[in-house]
Structures are given as structure tokens and as C-alpha cells.
Scaffold this active site. Sequence first.
Site, PDB file in Angstrom:
ATOM      1  N   HIS A  13      -3.788  -8.385  -3.163  1.00 41.51           N
ATOM      2  CA  HIS A  13      -3.860  -7.318  -2.164  1.00 41.51           C
ATOM      3  C   HIS A  13      -4.293  -7.812  -0.790  1.00 41.51           C
ATOM      4  CE1 HIS A  13      -4.250  -3.394  -0.422  1.00 41.51           C
ATOM      5  NE2 HIS A  13      -5.469  -3.691  -0.038  1.00 41.51           N
ATOM      6  N   HIS A  25      -1.068   4.485  -0.641  1.00 40.12           N
ATOM      7  CA  HIS A  25      -2.119   5.349  -0.079  1.00 40.12           C
ATOM      8  C   HIS A  25      -1.861   6.841  -0.254  1.00 40.12           C
ATOM      9  CE1 HIS A  25      -5.140   2.717   1.522  1.00 40.12           C
ATOM     10  NE2 HIS A  25      -4.249   1.972   2.167  1.00 40.12           N
ATOM     11  N   ASP A  33       0.832  -1.213   0.000  1.00 39.88           N
ATOM     12  CA  ASP A  33       0.000   0.000   0.000  1.00 39.88           C
ATOM     13  C   ASP A  33       0.866   1.263   0.000  1.00 39.88           C
ATOM     14  OD1 ASP A  33      -1.390  -2.274   1.038  1.00 39.88           O
ATOM     15  OD2 ASP A  33      -2.934  -0.970   1.861  1.00 39.88           O
ATOM     16  N   ARG A  75     -10.748  -6.625  10.928  1.00 40.42           N
ATOM     17  CA  ARG A  75     -11.049  -5.347  10.302  1.00 40.42           C
ATOM     18  C   ARG A  75     -12.550  -5.120  10.165  1.00 40.42           C
ATOM     19  NH1 ARG A  75      -6.526  -3.432   7.232  1.00 40.42           N
ATOM     20  NH2 ARG A  75      -7.900  -2.524   5.690  1.00 40.42           N
ATOM     21  N   ASP A 130      -4.105  -0.494  -3.397  1.00 40.79           N
ATOM     22  CA  ASP A 130      -4.257   0.638  -2.479  1.00 40.79           C
ATOM     23  C   ASP A 130      -3.222   1.731  -2.754  1.00 40.79           C
ATOM     24  OD1 ASP A 130      -6.385  -0.700  -1.416  1.00 40.79           O
ATOM     25  OD2 ASP A 130      -5.694  -0.642   0.654  1.00 40.79           O
ATOM     26  N   HIS A 152      -2.436  -4.654   2.400  1.00 44.44           N
ATOM     27  CA  HIS A 152      -3.740  -4.416   3.034  1.00 44.44           C
ATOM     28  C   HIS A 152      -3.691  -4.022   4.502  1.00 44.44           C
ATOM     29  CE1 HIS A 152      -8.069  -4.604   3.038  1.00 44.44           C
ATOM     30  NE2 HIS A 152      -8.151  -5.654   3.809  1.00 44.44           N
ATOM     31  N   ASP A 161      -6.337   7.073  -1.881  1.00 44.03           N
ATOM     32  CA  ASP A 161      -7.091   7.295  -0.631  1.00 44.03           C
ATOM     33  C   ASP A 161      -6.164   7.557   0.550  1.00 44.03           C
ATOM     34  OD1 ASP A 161      -9.697   7.246  -1.555  1.00 44.03           O
ATOM     35  OD2 ASP A 161      -9.975   5.109  -1.229  1.00 44.03           O
ATOM     36  N   ARG A 162      -6.723   8.233   1.540  1.00 44.05           N
ATOM     37  CA  ARG A 162      -6.062   8.606   2.794  1.00 44.05           C
ATOM     38  C   ARG A 162      -4.993   9.679   2.574  1.00 44.05           C
ATOM     39  NH1 ARG A 162      -7.787   6.118   7.263  1.00 44.05           N
ATOM     40  NH2 ARG A 162      -8.746   4.073   7.146  1.00 44.05           N
ATOM     41  N   ASN A 196      -8.509  -2.900  -2.422  1.00 50.56           N
ATOM     42  CA  ASN A 196      -9.882  -2.574  -2.025  1.00 50.56           C
ATOM     43  C   ASN A 196     -10.143  -1.074  -2.026  1.00 50.56           C
ATOM     44  OD1 ASN A 196      -8.177  -2.533   0.404  1.00 50.56           O
ATOM     45  ND2 ASN A 196     -10.070  -2.119   1.508  1.00 50.56           N
ATOM     46  N   HIS A 197      -9.082  -0.249  -2.104  1.00 44.18           N
ATOM     47  CA  HIS A 197      -9.286   1.194  -2.213  1.00 44.18           C
ATOM     48  C   HIS A 197      -9.349   1.669  -3.662  1.00 44.18           C
ATOM     49  CE1 HIS A 197      -9.306   2.976   1.858  1.00 44.18           C
ATOM     50  NE2 HIS A 197      -8.774   1.813   2.178  1.00 44.18           N
TER      51      HIS A 197
END
Length: 525
Positions: free
Chosen positions: A394, A268, A266, A427, A295, A454, A298-299, A327-328
Amino acid sequence: MSDAASSSAPSTPSSSTPPSSAPTSPTVPPVKLEDVSEEAKEAATRVKAEANTAFKEHNFNKAVSLYSQAIELNPKDATIWANRAFTRIKLEEHGYALSDASMAIQLDPKYSKAYYRRAKCYLQTMKYKQAIGDFKKVLQLEPKNDLVKTQMDATQKILRKVEFEKAITVEDEQSPVLRCREIIKEGGCDLDKTYAGPKLPQAEDGSYKIDLEFVQAMMAWFKEGKALPRRYVWEIVMAVTDIFEAEASLVTLDLQDGMTCDVIGDVHGQYYDMLHLYSLTGEPTDKHCLLMNGDLVDRGSWSIEVILTAFAFKWLYPKTMYINRGNHETKDMNRTYGFEGEAKHKHGDQSYKLFAHAFTTMPLATLICASKPPPTPGNAILSPEGRKRYFVVHGGLFSKDDVTLDDIKKLLWTDPQELPGRGPSKRGVGIAFGPDVTKRWCTANGVTGVIRSHEVRQDGYAIEHDGLCTTVFSAPNYVDQAGNKGAFIRIDDAGTQSYTQFEAKPHPPMKPMAYVSGGLASLLS
């Protein structure tokens, strides 16, 4: 009632191969709420104080372990359960955190902070109605809490938006790629003549192509805080969409003689950390591959710069730059965690639609296959040809045992667990799979190991399940507060793995999730 946490300063870059990080926070078996002695209460208070110190130092795994010890001593103290919930939120273990916050509420139904933290869990897992319900509980207990009012209003707006989008969804809506090409043909996305940045080269027929000079200049342009024109953004995304659509859901990557592949976890939206990461991995070449394991967005607040750089390399080097979907790379997550807002702010609504479509065409997993037999195979699980190979995805493995490499069509975002078998994910989404599941699957498919991402790992990576499952995470000091290292895994043509860690780099003064709907950024960090 603030849950804010201070940021930690970036550290000096380093590269090493220490032991893998500690496992994720342990679960605690159900406790019996029996009478607690005064001595036990005092001991629990002391351990809780140690846990609070570990939390302030961003040593979240240690804090969870200490809070668990305190709970064993005094399971009737709601504040300890709530503190462990908050710590597990920091570890993105929202399923575990939800259970802890619910226990705190059971012990003290008037404990507003427990409702607030449970609302955070619901929001992180996109259960907006439940989050709103807990915000209302907080406001019943604290009617003058303006921050919670703002956060509840923002959550209600997201819920209304989700419900509206569901109501107007049209199955046969025109492809964003076709719509963008129509707009271009109509002259609605011409290059701004005042643009003075890197120029995307053109072929004799006027179509755009890409070269290394442009990509390198684009990266430097982004580093200065500048943007590409919308036309270039569209050309990059449309080009990689064509490439992704030609790839299989499971990409096979053969490491021929002398080749290496770096597996990246990730990122991000942490663009300045990704620039440092690329300086360590090197750019893709005919002898060196990069595989970004989902990923990317995002964030972090530079997700556009991250995804455009990765996509540009994919366009330039389609056979040595690989990107798995995370998943993002999905609309629901992008709506909540910032990429939708960032894409629309920087390049407009149609650009976001184009990105969202491109994400749906990305491969789900990559099978990295060595071309040479391992020098010391030991007990390694090998392919039928006697080679090492790694399944890179992922999230993780599947909800049942009989999924083969040939069956892969749709993957769950799953997480490894220490216990055998399968269980609920810490999660709060998907499932968790144990070491026995990993061993059975690898043995049945002739796979040496599973590489997944992840989840944050304090050292940037963690070797789990008796060496058969490795987690790699490449966003150091995640969301400017986790204090973790980043890492990547290098695999050579014999299937040998090596690990490189790196620290966070300074970035311009912009907070994570700067483009998230008003009032929610603090809840999601």
C-alpha cells in the site's frame, strides 16, 4: 473564513493509456526573507491570481507550482504561503502544508486562516492536541466564529475518546470473532424473518457458505441502497478472517500460463465507482485475479458496501481475490475518517469490532510473479529465474535498505520522492524514499518494480523512479472534489503491464464522510 470547495460533476467513462501524470507538488528550498521590490510584489500578485484560478479548476498540482513561483517572487506574503498550504491539503501532502501554514503564521501571527489550515493538517495526521491549540488561536482572533467552535468541540470529543480507549484497553480481551460466535450460539444474532434480500446459502449442517449468485445479488442490493442483515455481515467477515489468518504477511501470487492480475489502488468507500471499476476488470476467475491494494474504507460514505463486496469475493475466490492492508484499515484512521461511525450506524458496535479485528489479520504485501520470461527484458530487473515480478504494497519501501522479502513483518506507510535518499514525508507521516532507494531495493531482491497506492494521482496512476515505482489510485474524483481519474494496472503471465483509466460515476446524494463526528467532515475533506 470558509475553506469549502465545490464538487465537480462526474465525467464520461473512458479507457486509455496516456503518459503518466505529473509528479507530486515540488518542494521549494528555504527562502531568504530579504527586501522585496514593488515590481516583484506586483509580479507575485499576478502569479498568485493564476494559481487561484488553477485551484478553482481543481488543478492542484498546477496551483502548487504557481504558488511556489509567487513565493519565490515575494516570500514575505503570508497569504501565498497559506494558499499553498490549502492546496497541499487537497493533495493530502499534510507535512508540506504544515510547513507552509507555519511560515504564514511566522510572517503574520494574527493571520487566522493560517492557524485554521494548520489545524487541518494536525487533525489529518491525528495530532489532536495541536489541532485544538490552533483552533483556540483562531477563536482568540475571531471570537464569534461558531464553525470553528463546533470543529474544536468535535476534536476535543475525539481526543477524549482516544484517551479513554487507551485507559481501558485490556490486553487479554476476548477475540471479537469468538464473541460473535458466542452471541450467535446464544441466539442473539438470528436472521430477521422479515428480511427479503439476497439469501446466503447454507450447507446441510446449517453452516453458511457463499456462491456467485449471492455475491451478484448482494451487489445489486447494495446499489439500491439496501443493507444486509447483521448475521450475514458477521458470517462474511468471520469467513474471510479465517482465510486471512492462513495467509502470510507477504503473499506470493504466481501468474500461471494465461493468467492476468488487475492491481487496484485506493477505493475509499466510493461504492458506485467500485461497481464501475469491477465492470472494467471483470470478476475473479481461475484465469483472472484481482488485488486490492489497501484503503478500501474511510472518507467515502459507502465503506461498508465496499468492504463487504471485497470480502465476499475473497470468501468465494480465496486463490484469485487478494486484499492488502492499507493504513486506513486501522482503528485510529477509522475513528477519524468515518468507517467506525458508518459500521456502528449500519450494523452496531460488535460488528465494528469484528471488522477492526479482521483488518489486523490482512496481509501487508503481495509479490506478483510472472511464469513466462519477458519477450523483451531490456534493462528490467528480473528474479533469479529470469522472470518479472512486482512487489505490491500500500505505502512503499522501508526506513532502511537491508529489509528483504523474507523480512517483511511490518511496513511503514511511505511515499516516493524525486530526490535521492530518504526524507520527511510530504504527508507528515512516515518517510519518503528516493529513486536510488527504490533501485537498490529492487536490485537486491530481484524485483522488477514496486507498485503502491496511498496517494492521489491526477491520471489515476503515475510511473516514477525511472519506471521502478508505479502509483495506482482507484477512487476517481476523490471525495467528490479532486477531479482525478481512477486507474488499475493489468499484469499478464509474462509480467507485461497495461493501464486502464476510468472516470467517476454518479452516486446518491450523500456527501463524503457522512458518518464522521459532527463538525469534522468539512475539515477532513
